[in-house]
Design a protein around this motif. Sequence first.
Motif, PDB file in Angstrom:
ATOM      1  N   PRO A   1       0.704  55.379 -21.024  1.00 22.22           N
ATOM      2  CA  PRO A   1       2.054  54.829 -21.185  1.00 22.22           C
ATOM      3  C   PRO A   1       2.729  54.489 -19.870  1.00 22.22           C
ATOM      4  O   PRO A   1       3.556  53.559 -19.817  1.00 22.22           O
ATOM      5  CB  PRO A   1       2.793  55.935 -21.923  1.00 22.22           C
ATOM      6  CG  PRO A   1       1.730  56.695 -22.636  1.00 22.22           C
ATOM      7  CD  PRO A   1       0.548  56.657 -21.716  1.00 22.22           C
TER       8      PRO A   1
ATOM      9  N   HIS B   1       9.907  50.024 -24.003  1.00 25.04           N
ATOM     10  CA  HIS B   1       9.205  51.051 -23.219  1.00 25.04           C
ATOM     11  C   HIS B   1       9.155  50.586 -21.767  1.00 25.04           C
ATOM     12  O   HIS B   1       8.857  49.415 -21.494  1.00 25.04           O
ATOM     13  CB  HIS B   1       7.781  51.249 -23.744  1.00 25.04           C
ATOM     14  CG  HIS B   1       6.992  52.269 -22.980  1.00 25.04           C
ATOM     15  ND1 HIS B   1       7.144  53.626 -23.163  1.00 25.04           N
ATOM     16  CD2 HIS B   1       6.052  52.125 -22.001  1.00 25.04           C
ATOM     17  CE1 HIS B   1       6.325  54.267 -22.349  1.00 25.04           C
ATOM     18  NE2 HIS B   1       5.660  53.382 -21.634  1.00 25.04           N
TER      19      HIS B   1
ATOM     20  N   LEU C   1       5.083  56.877 -25.523  1.00 30.64           N
ATOM     21  CA  LEU C   1       5.152  55.539 -26.099  1.00 30.64           C
ATOM     22  C   LEU C   1       5.686  55.660 -27.524  1.00 30.64           C
ATOM     23  O   LEU C   1       4.972  56.103 -28.429  1.00 30.64           O
ATOM     24  CB  LEU C   1       3.753  54.904 -26.089  1.00 30.64           C
ATOM     25  CG  LEU C   1       3.654  53.393 -26.222  1.00 30.64           C
ATOM     26  CD1 LEU C   1       4.341  52.681 -25.070  1.00 30.64           C
ATOM     27  CD2 LEU C   1       2.191  52.967 -26.291  1.00 30.64           C
TER      28      LEU C   1
ATOM     29  N   THR D   1       6.457  53.941 -30.720  1.00 32.97           N
ATOM     30  CA  THR D   1       6.005  52.660 -31.277  1.00 32.97           C
ATOM     31  C   THR D   1       6.858  52.142 -32.424  1.00 32.97           C
ATOM     32  O   THR D   1       6.671  51.000 -32.855  1.00 32.97           O
ATOM     33  CB  THR D   1       4.550  52.778 -31.748  1.00 32.97           C
ATOM     34  OG1 THR D   1       4.459  53.819 -32.725  1.00 32.97           O
ATOM     35  CG2 THR D   1       3.639  53.100 -30.569  1.00 32.97           C
TER      36      THR D   1
END
Length: 602
Positions: free
Chosen positions: A531, A550, A556, A558
């Motif tokens: 990430p 992000h 991360l 999503t």
Amino acid sequence: MPTSSVTKAGLALILLSATATAATAPRVDTSAEAANVAISRLIVKLAPGKDSGALSATLERAGRASGRRLTPLRQLATGGWLIQAEDSAGSAALLGPDETARLMHDVARDPSVASIEPDRLLKPAFTPNDEHYVLQPWYFRERVGTNTAGAWHYSTGAGVNVAVIDTGIVPHSDLAANVLDGYDFITDAAAARDGDGRDANPNDEGDWYAVGECPDVPGDSKFSGWHGTHVAGSIAALANNASKGIAGMAHHAKIVPVRVLGRCGGTVSDIAEALIWASGGAVSGTPVNANPASVLNLSLNAPGSCSTTMQDAIDAAVANGAVVVVAAGNNASNVDYYTPANCEQVVTVAATDLQGQIHPYSNYGDRIDVAAPGQALSTIDVGTTVQAGEGYRIYIGTSTAAPQVSSLAAMILAEGPFTPRQVENLMKYNGTALLDCTFDAVKSCGWGLIDALHTLRAVGAGYDGNAVSTPIPSFFPKPTYFENTANYYVPATGLYASSPNTVWGQYGANGPAGAIVNFKLAVRGTGSVNPRDFRIALVGVNGSTIKVLHDRGTVLTTTQSINASAFTGDGIWSLVAKNFGTANNVYIDSWSLSFPGGGGPL
């Protein structure tokens, strides 16, 4: 069923249109004189009940008076006779405008002659532009584009043949699967460049010419434009074919290439018979068309009135059930002075710019029916004279607007049987009025910009174009789920990838305050996504960042909620991922947008 009244400029215009009479071509058509064009052929139409025997004596008399030999070449499918002016050696003789006018008036002294006109040259109606643009937002945006992406949920033109009456076709892998057998209607072997006259091979041999080769433009030269292939690709280039090239607007329709434009252009006589043949009519000496077309695209024009021969051919094509779509022309002038856009029973198309306004080069006027974006990236050959290999290029002009209207006509016809008038009306009544030209008494752009989504939705709701009405937007539910499952490689070391997602059916509304975005990064082969190496952002239709999802953090997330209420809804949204690391096997695997009000695709 909810409806809203739709008029171009009120009830007065509708009443005026209902009582207007069709324009009549002059008996002696000298309307092209101002173009100062030299011609060698005339078209004579005889009065009903008169035979060619009377014509022979008239031609002999007029020929003697002018010092020319007037030789009948053949009778056209429209009923007129094609006459060639020849010198004493029997070769074609070029006639200047004054000599042409005198000769036509002399022939017309015979009362058995109903009309006489020059067999004038028509040209492609386009201007080439920078070939390096790669986006076509006008296909996917409402109010400034054709709003097509949503319409593909309803129709892609499957089962409909569209004849492109133009320069012919070249081999192109992004188009070939949708091309049927056509025909080469160019009579003049020198103009055709294929060593003969008419034949069953519509291959585009190139329409370049050198200085001095074309009598109407003796000081000009040009490169080959592969214009017919560009028009054909705009209509029916393949879609979903391994991310190759472009998608045609009606990408499941089939193209019937009909070649009429060669070196220096194309003649009225050839174009008229091509119209009849393409729509399924009979043309002497030509095999029956095995693939009659329901839509005929003519992205070509010339100065002058609509001639008797051209109007007769259009009438025959419409009687055969074909919708005839014609580019208005690129002269920034009133379309009344350009043919065949000024003919009856055609759908005449103006061009708009990227702001949804009539384009400065586009012709305009009361004969305009609808408008479409006047720019398109499409299929071509890269050769400057002869063919050298396939490619893509943006062209601008009303001839790129016309195939978008032809595409919508094909999409409508794929959904059921409609008459040419019904198809025209459905496109008119379900378009978008343009404030700068729809209501302009002089620079009119007709009923405005076509809207493919609203038109196809109206067709699905039972509207048939017989009444001046259209469904109101609230009649249709708004789609709430948009997804792109294609993989996009994210290059390493500071480069980025952008995955598009088309939002449609919002009818001009902004995005919602509580939208949900979900995305997935994937690794091909070994390893995992770090990430800290990635910045990911959601970008709106106008290129503005809606939210950075992000930014090189350790986690991360999503699935996230976003507030998109300040951003345009309809159009292409993008998920942009930038890779600051060295991993070269990371992809945007998929991503989706969910708008509140329901779940799942419409």
